[in-house]
Design an enzyme around this catalytic site. Structure first.
Site, PDB file in Angstrom:
ATOM      1  N   ARG A   1      -0.321  -9.252  -4.424  1.00  0.00           N
ATOM      2  CA  ARG A   1       0.675  -9.589  -3.409  1.00  0.00           C
ATOM      3  C   ARG A   1       1.644 -10.663  -3.868  1.00  0.00           C
ATOM      4  NH1 ARG A   1       0.048  -7.629   1.452  1.00  0.00           N
ATOM      5  NH2 ARG A   1      -1.962  -6.945   2.256  1.00  0.00           N
TER       6      ARG A   1
ATOM      7  N   ASP B   1       0.814  -1.222   0.000  1.00  0.00           N
ATOM      8  CA  ASP B   1       0.000   0.000   0.000  1.00  0.00           C
ATOM      9  C   ASP B   1       0.848   1.274   0.000  1.00  0.00           C
ATOM     10  OD1 ASP B   1      -2.262  -1.530   0.035  1.00  0.00           O
ATOM     11  OD2 ASP B   1      -2.764  -1.163   2.126  1.00  0.00           O
TER      12      ASP B   1
END
Length: 362
Positions: A289, A141
């Site tokens: 991810r 993030d």
């Protein structure tokens, strides 16, 4: 003086974690002759019977390009709020004393904690309890202060950009609106930068509460100008003006951690109601991810691992490694986790997007 250092990876997995582990192990062994212990499954590995293993050069051979983490991780293992069953009910209890005792029992002189905001807050608290800690910032993030960028972020932006490139062709072929939900709980960096790189028409981020009426108007104007499809990128933490974030599970239902999800469907539903167009939703989820880290993230992760060992050697505990400009430096963990690194709604990046014709929800 010979040392034994321990390393753990906490929070969500992220491309580059193995590169950090490799950097720590090779730097510690080859330059200093130290011993390295790998704690398994984040802080969970220091609760109950300690779970760890010795990391030698052979154990990190070939892991530089691998995603995930060879040590395992957990985003539910906060030792200050640890889930335990008491009288048939799952309750959060403080087991930090147990963690401190177990750390001392395994014979480590210092702990390198690799993780995001939550992991580093735990690391800071354990440092205050007597465990000598050095932090390494990790989050796709990119929402950690104190460092120009976190490793894993560059890879995630690349993955989303490639997905947007692929979605453009199918959206154009079928004259559809494609709503793409990406990660970004509080910070919209992934949505904003991948949206810019992937030529999105609408980008919705948590820092700018969006107006659905204006979103529909922008898509309608594109259609009137001859563009029969649109790409909307929305961060999972984005929300409408005057509304709330869309969640799958509330904090009360999920042991104090709110689980986001569903904003893509929410936006799609409202666009479908106001426009006579086909709308499809794509949730990229954990694709962001996984997989091989980019060359940038491999290099940054390796540098972070080397610098973390250097800080241990200097006795510079309570600090986190960070990228500042071109240099990897030390910053206090407390300064890094005091507030999140958020997109500036009036900043250069948002202004550039709007000048390029991207609708930012306002």
């Amino acid at each position: 003086m010979s040392k034994t250092i321990a390393i753990l990876t906490g929070g969500g997995d992220c491309p580059g974690l193995n590169a950090v582990i490799r950097g720590v192990v090779r730097s510690a062994i080859l330059k200093r002759g130290w011993k390295v212990l790998g704690i398994e499954d984040g802080f969970d590995g220091l609760v109950g019977q300690p779970r760890f293993r010795t990391l030698d050069l052979a154990s990190v051979r070939g892991i530089l390009p691998r995603g995930g983490t060879i040590l395992g991780t957990s985003n539910r293992g906060n030792p200050f709020q640890y889930p335990r069953e008491i009288d048939g009910k799952e309750t959060l209890v403080d087991v930090s004393d147990e963690v401190v005792q177990n750390f001392r029992a395994i014979g480590a002189d210092a702990l390198i904690a690799v993780g995001g905001d939550g992991t580093l807050k735990i690391a800071r608290a354990l440092n205050e309890r007597g465990i000598p800690v050095v932090g390494v910032p990790k989050t796709i993030d990119n929402d950690l202060r104190g460092t120009d960028v976190t490793f894993g972020y560059n890879t995630a932006v690349g993955i989303v950009t490639e997905a947007l490139d692929r979605l453009h062709t199918t959206a154009e072929s079928h004259q559809r609106v494609m709503v793409v939900e990406v990660m970004g709980r509080d910070a919209g960096w992934i949505a904003l930068e991948s949206g810019l790189a992937g030529s999105a028409d609408v980008i919705l981020i948590p820092e700018i509460p969006f107006d659905l009426g204006k979103v529909c108007q922008a898509i309608r104007q594109r259609s009137a100008a001859g563009s029969r499809f649109s790409i909307v990128v929305v961060a999972e933490g984005a929300f409408p003006a005057g509304g709330d974030k869309v969640t799958q599970l509330s904090a009360e239902q999920n042991l104090g951690v709110e689980r986001l999800g569903g904003i893509g469907q929410f936006v799609s539903h409202h666009i479908r109601q106001c426009l006579d167009m086909e709308v499809r939703t794509v949730v990229l989820g954990h694709l962001q991810r996984g997989g091989t880290p980019s060359s940038f993230d491999r290099i940054l992760s390796s540098r972070f691992g080397v610098k973390a060992v250097e800080l241990v050697e200097q006795g510079s505990f309570g600090n986190m490694v960070a990228l500042r400009g071109r240099e990897v430096v030390a910053v206090e963990i407390e300064k890094a986790v005091g507030a999140l690194n958020l997109v500036d709604p009036e900043g250069d990046l948002v202004k550039a997007a709007e000048d390029l014709g991207v609708m930012m929800g306002r």
